[in-house]
Scaffold this active site. Structure first.
Site, PDB file in Angstrom:
ATOM      1  N   GLU A  95       4.599  11.646  33.038  1.00 46.32           N
ATOM      2  CA  GLU A  95       4.942  10.781  31.894  1.00 46.32           C
ATOM      3  C   GLU A  95       5.907  11.504  30.975  1.00 46.32           C
ATOM      4  O   GLU A  95       5.762  12.701  30.716  1.00 46.32           O
ATOM      5  CB  GLU A  95       3.654  10.406  31.144  1.00 46.32           C
ATOM      6  CG  GLU A  95       3.837   9.379  30.046  1.00 46.32           C
ATOM      7  CD  GLU A  95       2.489   8.926  29.470  1.00 46.32           C
ATOM      8  OE1 GLU A  95       2.457   8.608  28.272  1.00 46.32           O
ATOM      9  OE2 GLU A  95       1.483   8.903  30.207  1.00 46.32           O
ATOM     10  N   ASP A 143       7.381  10.822  27.113  1.00 49.55           N
ATOM     11  CA  ASP A 143       7.085   9.975  25.949  1.00 49.55           C
ATOM     12  C   ASP A 143       8.022  10.184  24.777  1.00 49.55           C
ATOM     13  O   ASP A 143       8.280  11.328  24.375  1.00 49.55           O
ATOM     14  CB  ASP A 143       5.679  10.289  25.394  1.00 49.55           C
ATOM     15  CG  ASP A 143       4.555   9.917  26.324  1.00 49.55           C
ATOM     16  OD1 ASP A 143       4.762   9.082  27.208  1.00 49.55           O
ATOM     17  OD2 ASP A 143       3.451  10.474  26.154  1.00 49.55           O
ATOM     18  N   GLU A 171       7.318   8.805  20.997  1.00 45.77           N
ATOM     19  CA  GLU A 171       6.400   8.072  20.123  1.00 45.77           C
ATOM     20  C   GLU A 171       6.914   8.187  18.694  1.00 45.77           C
ATOM     21  O   GLU A 171       7.076   9.298  18.165  1.00 45.77           O
ATOM     22  CB  GLU A 171       4.978   8.634  20.225  1.00 45.77           C
ATOM     23  CG  GLU A 171       4.337   8.369  21.576  1.00 45.77           C
ATOM     24  CD  GLU A 171       2.940   8.942  21.678  1.00 45.77           C
ATOM     25  OE1 GLU A 171       2.041   8.229  22.160  1.00 45.77           O
ATOM     26  OE2 GLU A 171       2.737  10.114  21.278  1.00 45.77           O
ATOM     27  N   THR A 201       7.611  13.774  20.984  1.00 44.21           N
ATOM     28  CA  THR A 201       7.863  13.700  22.421  1.00 44.21           C
ATOM     29  C   THR A 201       6.771  14.479  23.144  1.00 44.21           C
ATOM     30  O   THR A 201       6.152  15.393  22.585  1.00 44.21           O
ATOM     31  CB  THR A 201       9.236  14.274  22.798  1.00 44.21           C
ATOM     32  OG1 THR A 201       9.312  15.643  22.398  1.00 44.21           O
ATOM     33  CG2 THR A 201      10.354  13.473  22.138  1.00 44.21           C
ATOM     34  N   ASN A 202       6.532  14.073  24.389  1.00 39.20           N
ATOM     35  CA  ASN A 202       5.524  14.744  25.191  1.00 39.20           C
ATOM     36  C   ASN A 202       5.918  14.618  26.658  1.00 39.20           C
ATOM     37  O   ASN A 202       6.624  13.671  27.043  1.00 39.20           O
ATOM     38  CB  ASN A 202       4.142  14.132  24.954  1.00 39.20           C
ATOM     39  CG  ASN A 202       2.998  15.090  25.269  1.00 39.20           C
ATOM     40  OD1 ASN A 202       3.203  16.163  25.841  1.00 39.20           O
ATOM     41  ND2 ASN A 202       1.788  14.698  24.903  1.00 39.20           N
ATOM     42  N   ASN A 258      -0.282  17.666  26.586  1.00 36.95           N
ATOM     43  CA  ASN A 258      -0.408  18.742  25.585  1.00 36.95           C
ATOM     44  C   ASN A 258       0.886  19.517  25.389  1.00 36.95           C
ATOM     45  O   ASN A 258       0.867  20.712  25.084  1.00 36.95           O
ATOM     46  CB  ASN A 258      -1.533  19.716  25.961  1.00 36.95           C
ATOM     47  CG  ASN A 258      -2.889  19.042  26.016  1.00 36.95           C
ATOM     48  OD1 ASN A 258      -3.172  18.161  25.203  1.00 36.95           O
ATOM     49  ND2 ASN A 258      -3.716  19.423  26.981  1.00 36.95           N
ATOM     50  N   TRP A 314      -4.709   8.783  13.696  1.00 36.92           N
ATOM     51  CA  TRP A 314      -4.001  10.060  13.875  1.00 36.92           C
ATOM     52  C   TRP A 314      -2.517  10.023  13.543  1.00 36.92           C
ATOM     53  O   TRP A 314      -1.912  11.075  13.278  1.00 36.92           O
ATOM     54  CB  TRP A 314      -4.148  10.551  15.326  1.00 36.92           C
ATOM     55  CG  TRP A 314      -3.464   9.673  16.343  1.00 36.92           C
ATOM     56  CD1 TRP A 314      -4.001   8.597  16.977  1.00 36.92           C
ATOM     57  CD2 TRP A 314      -2.118   9.793  16.829  1.00 36.92           C
ATOM     58  NE1 TRP A 314      -3.081   8.023  17.828  1.00 36.92           N
ATOM     59  CE2 TRP A 314      -1.925   8.747  17.770  1.00 36.92           C
ATOM     60  CE3 TRP A 314      -1.069  10.671  16.591  1.00 36.92           C
ATOM     61  CZ2 TRP A 314      -0.709   8.555  18.442  1.00 36.92           C
ATOM     62  CZ3 TRP A 314       0.134  10.483  17.265  1.00 36.92           C
ATOM     63  CH2 TRP A 314       0.307   9.438  18.180  1.00 36.92           C
ATOM     64  N   GLY A 364      -1.884  12.995  10.010  1.00 36.67           N
ATOM     65  CA  GLY A 364      -3.130  13.369  10.668  1.00 36.67           C
ATOM     66  C   GLY A 364      -4.247  12.358  10.519  1.00 36.67           C
ATOM     67  O   GLY A 364      -5.421  12.687  10.698  1.00 36.67           O
TER      68      GLY A 364
END
Length: 311
Positions: free
Chosen positions: A116, A118, A120, A134-135, A143, A210, A214
Site C-alpha cells: 500500500e 498512502d 492521507e 504518507t505511508n 509503520n 487521531w 492526536g
C-alpha cells in the site's frame, strides 16, 4: 539589392507558413511527449466507480464531489488493478474547519500481505495548516509514516497528487514536486513491493480519534457536510487481468521479461533527477514535521531502510 514590395510580401508569406509549420510541429511534439508521459486525464467513470455511500457523490461536469456527514463518509476505487506506472488525481480538499476529517488517496493490493502507498490529508481547525501523512506498506507491514505541512492552501484550488511506481522506486509527488521516495533496497534485505497488482482508491471519513492534534480536536458536525472535490483522473500503468496470477502479471508488466519496453522502466526513472533531488531536500528541510526514521521512542533501533537512505 532592394526587394520589390511584391517580393517582400512573398517572402513574408513564406516566413509565415514556415512559422506556422514549426509551431504545429512543436505542438505535435509536445502532445506526443504528454501522451508518452501520462496520456491525459479521463472521466471519473472511465477509470473508477463508487465503492460505498453512492448517495454521497455529486457529479458536476468533469468534477466529482464526495462528502462526509454525520451519517457516512464515502469512497471510490479503480475498475482495474495495475502493476507499475503513474497515477495522478487533482483534489481540492475540505475547506474551513476540517478538523477530525481525513481525505485519502492511495494504491493498495489485497490480502494480509498486501502492499500500500498512502496519501492521507489530515484536516484541521480553520486557519491551521493541513498536514499530509504518507505511508508505505510492504507485505502487510506499515509503520513508515511521514508528515508534512504544505506550502500552499490545498482547499482553495485543485492540486495534483501522484504516485510513480516502478521496480526501482516509489515516488510521492505533489504538483510534480517529489515529497517522498521509497527505494528498492532488496540487496540490503529490505522487501520491496513489486509482485502484486494494486488498485487505486480514495475516501473521506471521520477519524477524529487521531487525525487532528492526536485526537484532541474533534469533528464539528455543525460544519457538515465536508466536501472533497476531484478532477483530472490519470492512470498510466500496466493493467492487470483478475484471471491471471500475480507472478504472471509481474512478468508481463516488466520490461526485462516482456517484449515491450515500458516507459516507467527507462533508466532516467530509476532514481530522481538532480533537480528533483534538490526539490526533495527542500521539502524535507522546510516542511517535514514527523519522520518515523528518527522516532527513537517507536524505533529504538532504526528500521533498516532508514540507515541507507533518507526517504
Amino acid at each position: 539589392m532592394a526587394l520589390s514590395r511584391a517580393h517582400q510580401m512573398a517572402l513574408g508569406c513564406i516566413y509565415l507558413v514556415l512559422s506556422i509549420a514549426l509551431l504545429m510541429l512543436g505542438s505535435a511534439a509536445a502532445a506526443a511527449a504528454a501522451a508518452a508521459a501520462g496520456g491525459g486525464s479521463s472521466k471519473f467513470e472511465e477509470l473508477f466507480q463508487p465503492s460505498w455511500a453512492m448517495d454521497h457523490f455529486a457529479y458536476e461536469g468533469d468534477m466529482l464531489k464526495m462528502k462526509l456527514d454525520n451519517f457516512s463518509g464515502a469512497g471510490f476505487q479503480s475498475k482495474s488493478k495495475y502493476m507499475f506506472g503513474k497515477v495522478t488525481i487533482q483534489i481540492k480538499l475540505v475547506e474551513g474547519d476540517s478538523a477530525g476529517t481525513v481525505t485519502a488517496f492511495y494504491m493498495s493490493s489485497e490480502g494480509p500481505k498486501h502492499h500500500e502507498f498512502d496519501f492521507e490529508f489530515l484536516g484541521n481547525t480553520s486557519g491551521e495548516p493541513y498536514l499530509v501523512q504518507t505511508n508505505v506498506y510492504v507485505n502487510g507491514v506499515g509503520n513508515r509514516e511521514q508528515r508534512l505541512n504544505l506550502w500552499f492552501d490545498p482547499t482553495k484550488d485543485f492540486h495534483s497528487y501522484s504516485i510513480l511506481w516502478n521496480q526501482r522506486q516509489v515516488v510521492f509527488l505533489m504538483d510534480e514536486t517529489p515529497i517522498r521516495v521509497h527505494l528498492n533496497m532488496e540487496h540490503k534485505g529490505v522487501p520491496y513491493p513489486k509482485d502484486q497488482p494494486m488498485g487505486v482508491y480514495s475516501s473521506i471519513w471521520n477519524a477524529d480519534d487521531w487525525a487532528t492534534q492526536g485526537g484532541r480536536v474533534k469533528t464539528d458536525w455543525t460544519h457538515a457536510p465536508f466536501i472533497a472535490s476531484y478532477r483530472g483522473f490519470e492512470i498510466d500503468g500496466c493493467e492487470c487481468s483478475v484471471t491471471v496470477v500475480d507472478s504472471d502479471n509481474a512478468r508481463r508488466c516488466s520490461s526485462s521479461s516482456s517484449e515491450k519496453r515500458f516507459w516507467w522502466d527507462e533508466p532516467t526513472l530509476s532514481k530522481l533527477s538532480y533537480h528533483q533531488s534538490h526539490q526533495l531536500l527542500w521539502v524535507r528541510a522546510n516542511h517535514m514535521v514527523y519522520d518515523y526514521c528518527v522516532d527513537t521512542v517507536r524505533f529504538p533501533v532504526a528500521p533498516v531502510e532508514c540507515k541507507h537512505h533518507h526517504h
